[in-house]
Write a protein that holds these residues in place. Structure first.
Motif, PDB file in Angstrom:
ATOM      1  N   ILE A  25      -2.194  -8.116  14.174  1.00 57.07           N
ATOM      2  CA  ILE A  25      -2.270  -7.403  12.900  1.00 57.07           C
ATOM      3  C   ILE A  25      -3.252  -8.085  11.961  1.00 57.07           C
ATOM      4  N   SER A  26      -3.712  -7.308  10.963  1.00 60.96           N
ATOM      5  CA  SER A  26      -4.244  -7.944   9.758  1.00 60.96           C
ATOM      6  C   SER A  26      -3.483  -7.339   8.584  1.00 60.96           C
ATOM      7  N   THR A  27      -3.357  -8.111   7.528  1.00 53.22           N
ATOM      8  CA  THR A  27      -2.484  -7.713   6.419  1.00 53.22           C
ATOM      9  C   THR A  27      -3.253  -7.768   5.107  1.00 53.22           C
ATOM     10  N   SER A  31      -6.754 -10.981   6.105  1.00 52.99           N
ATOM     11  CA  SER A  31      -7.550  -9.967   6.801  1.00 52.99           C
ATOM     12  C   SER A  31      -8.026 -10.432   8.177  1.00 52.99           C
ATOM     13  N   ALA A  36       1.795 -10.925  15.618  1.00 48.22           N
ATOM     14  CA  ALA A  36       3.028 -10.494  14.964  1.00 48.22           C
ATOM     15  C   ALA A  36       3.924  -9.868  16.018  1.00 48.22           C
ATOM     16  N   SER A  42       9.277  -2.592  10.493  1.00 49.30           N
ATOM     17  CA  SER A  42       8.603  -3.773   9.940  1.00 49.30           C
ATOM     18  C   SER A  42       7.835  -4.529  11.017  1.00 49.30           C
ATOM     19  N   ASP A  45       5.291 -11.442  10.719  1.00 54.31           N
ATOM     20  CA  ASP A  45       3.983 -12.101  10.809  1.00 54.31           C
ATOM     21  C   ASP A  45       4.176 -13.509  11.377  1.00 54.31           C
ATOM     22  N   LEU A 118       6.843  -7.572   6.843  1.00 51.49           N
ATOM     23  CA  LEU A 118       6.006  -6.591   6.125  1.00 51.49           C
ATOM     24  C   LEU A 118       6.228  -5.201   6.697  1.00 51.49           C
ATOM     25  N   GLN A 120       5.401  -1.932   8.527  1.00 47.89           N
ATOM     26  CA  GLN A 120       4.371  -1.622   9.531  1.00 47.89           C
ATOM     27  C   GLN A 120       3.239  -0.784   8.972  1.00 47.89           C
ATOM     28  N   VAL A 123       0.170  -2.635   7.497  1.00 46.95           N
ATOM     29  CA  VAL A 123      -0.705  -3.547   8.247  1.00 46.95           C
ATOM     30  C   VAL A 123      -1.628  -2.750   9.172  1.00 46.95           C
ATOM     31  N   LYS A 124      -2.721  -3.375   9.523  1.00 46.21           N
ATOM     32  CA  LYS A 124      -3.669  -2.744  10.447  1.00 46.21           C
ATOM     33  C   LYS A 124      -3.479  -3.382  11.822  1.00 46.21           C
TER      34      LYS A 124
END
Lengths: 431, 431
Positions: A25-27, A31, A36, A42, A45, A118, A120, A123-124
């Motif tokens: 992921i990136s958040t 970035s 994760a 959710s 991370d 976080l 879902q 996030v990317k």
């Protein structure tokens, strides 16, 4: 399976405590892509967790969690091997359980929870693995048979080698993308009238754009060049599984594939689901694959019979107008070759396989009309309309169509799934 | 071309000042693989040079030479693009020329010379590039025709698509090794009697182990997924060339390759020469390839006619007893498709290609019996003995045989070559 303290984990969720799939992921706060796991709606991370001073106490099997969980792919984690994956998944399950022994670390630590747990949708998702080589097999016997009948009639439907070895070909690692990546309709050389002589191709956008419903398998353990992997040791080489849509340009394929196999018909895009479901999470769903009556070569004989996975698979098509139709429902058990057999065959001559390599199962189709894993099969070679909701029809994909594949096992509260494997077709580029 | 001050550069050397090929070495002083160039019987260690304070003055086009030249592959250097490769090669030629403007930097700096200019035989060569994907084409028309005649007769020797597109297939990147790496005879499924029915294979060590004489091409410039490379822009995507021996197990190939192409017959080992000869160094040796009378699709039409390279190629076999015979002499101009055409076709549907990707030309054979690039051709399908020095014969390779491929252009004092591409056959593993 105990209950989780994580809020809003729907009993229907495919990301139950029984799953714990790994992704990249990136958040908003970080970035840089990093590992994760998914739980309910959710993500947890792991990079944030691994930076905590007490991380080593909660995850004693990870000598260097900060390194493994700040990487931009899961390769470093995968390379630690099955025993470590098994333990880390258990440790995460324990951490997220109501009666966790480590309540102070996360459950009761509001500041860490806020940074590490976080939603879902915020996030990317990125490609989970750095893929060294990608190999696509053809282990879906019903699919192979159906296509064989179409091309050569029922007497010669399967090639003579089909039941003796898991047929496969080398795919294109650079063209594997994560779910959600746009799929551009490819140009290619096409025979508009395949019966005409002499055969003169046209260069045009693909007119028979298709899907292939597959299961993907990521490897964790490498073998050295010259050293085959035994079929009963191959399970230790499997990191986990993803859904795979091996988009296919049928008209390009027909013209190009003799004698060296599919090339541009396959290398424009292959989509995988974002979460790698660990092999251990799928253990309860083992079953027997399609019977192979041929006497197998020794190196393909497995000690265990339940060598495939009973994962319920569904394919949806959504038209540009927004109407969604489920066009296929089948199971990943419809394979005649298991992944351990594919690995044993792939390495028989000494081919080195590496952590992060991806194996595709080949298209998975059942025996019934409603269970076919490609439009080529559902439309019976492009000859029959597939009826869709919204009074629409398809034989192959139109620009603006979206294909979504889902894969799930198990019942409410302990469901195991992959997340969506989605791709939308964009029009061919202007030339 | 001016003379060089580097001692002992034989006028016959393939590593003249006109060449300056790039490779990856490790040295007694630095066991971490890093970039170098070859000159005569020496190498110039670029990592040592790049650590010098005045490096930036001698190589003004390299913003970050220390980074690029301490990497363990040439990918970072390749990614800088053709204009930078061109300038750096020129700067190195200038640095090594008798009348260099930078005499104080290296020529007259005994301490640096001693650390940077090393005998080739004292360094170890490594794979020069990190290979993302490897694709093998089939552009040697004489080879394709000869094999076609053998399998299907002269009327149908070439498949209908052959003259319309550069046929190719995805190879196995993990199995590409640098010259000198042992080649283990592969096991595989083989039909001992291909005519018998029903067809029942045996699992055994390959009995028809062969070579394929090819030219390899490394890419420097990537294209984005969905964006084809125009045939006249493709030259800017080419970093340089190596010799390639695509070892082939013919008996495994015959049984496995229908319908998806070669697999285990090719993925056990492919050997490349250690030095990447930059595309610019080969510019003077451009010529016209094999005529293709078919009207080409627009995307394959090149502005320039001299689209292939006249590199003299030789194949030697050395028996376990130490007798060496040259079994083939041909030229790399025996291709019907150029590398720019291969790149344009490969990317036509949008397939993304990356810095470090390797393209193989396919087997290169001339029209004469002495010019064939595989034993399958020389032995006319394994039916005729190939006479060797030392009263020995071969149809295919025996354990202990060594194959050495050389490739050279140009005359004395300005010769351009690749270094040996060598592999020795080791017996199959015990099972």
């Amino acid at each position: 399976m105990p209950a989780t303290w994580v809020p809003n984990v729907d009993p229907a969720s495919e990301f139950s405590l029984a799953n714990i799939p790994f992704g990249i992921i990136s958040t908003p706060a970080d970035s840089s892509p990093h590992p994760a796991v998914a739980i309910g709606s959710s993500v947890l991370d792991l990079k944030v967790l691994a930076a905590e001073p007490d991380f080593g106490k909660v995850f004693p099997s990870l000598q260097d969690g900060a390194h493994v969980f700040s990487a931009n792919s899961l390769n470093a984690f995968a390379a630690l091997g099955r025993p470590v994956h098994r333990q880390v998944r258990k440790d995460i399950q324990e951490l997220l359980s109501e009666g966790t022994a480590h309540a102070a670390f996360l459950r009761d630590n509001a500041a860490l929870r806020e940074r590490a747990l976080l939603p879902q949708r915020g996030v990317k998702m990125h490609l989970p693995m750095e893929i060294g080589d990608y190999t696509d097999f053809y282990a879906g016997r019903h699919h192979a048979y159906f296509l064989g009948v179409m091309f050569r009639g029922p007497q010669n439907a399967l090639q003579p080698n089909y039941t003796h070895l898991p047929v496969g070909y080398h795919g294109r690692a650079s063209s594997v993308v994560v779910s959600g990546t746009p799929v551009r309709r490819p140009w290619g050389q096409i025979l508009l009238d395949p019966a005409a002589e002499p055969k003169v191709p046209t260069t045009a956008p693909c007119r028979r754009l298709d899907i292939e419903l597959e299961l993907g398998c990521f490897l964790c353990k490498p073998n050295e060049m010259g050293t085959p992997v035994g079929v009963d040791e191959a399970e230790e080489h499997i990191f986990g599984y993803v859904l795979l849509n091996d988009w296919s340009a049928r008209d390009i394929q027909t013209w190009e594939y003799v004698p060296l196999g599919p090339f541009n018909s396959k290398n424009f895009c292959s989509t995988i689901s974002p979460w790698v479901v660990l092999a251990d999470a799928l253990e309860p769903f083992r079953t027997k694959g399609i019977e192979n009556e041929t006497e197998l070569q020794d190196y393909l004989r497995e000690a265990r019979e339940d060598n495939v996975l009973d994962i319920r698979l569904e394919v949806d098509i959504t038209t540009p107008e927004g109407d969604t139709t489920t066009i296929s429902r089948t199971s990943a058990k419809n394979l005649m070759w298991s992944f351990p057999q594919m690995i044993a065959h792939h390495s028989l001559g000494g081919c080195p396989m590496r952590t992060g390599d991806l194996l595709g199962s080949g298209t998975i189709s059942g025996t019934e009309a409603s269970e076919r894993g490609s439009l080529l099969e559902i439309s019976e070679g492009g000859k029959k309309d597939i009826m869709l909701c919204g009074m629409d029809t398809r034989r192959f994909l139109k620009d603006g169509d979206t294909i979504s594949i889902r894969g799930r096992c198990g019942g409410e509260g302990e469901r195991v799934g992959f997340g969506d494997c989605v791709g939308r077709i964009y029009s061919a580029i202007q030339r």
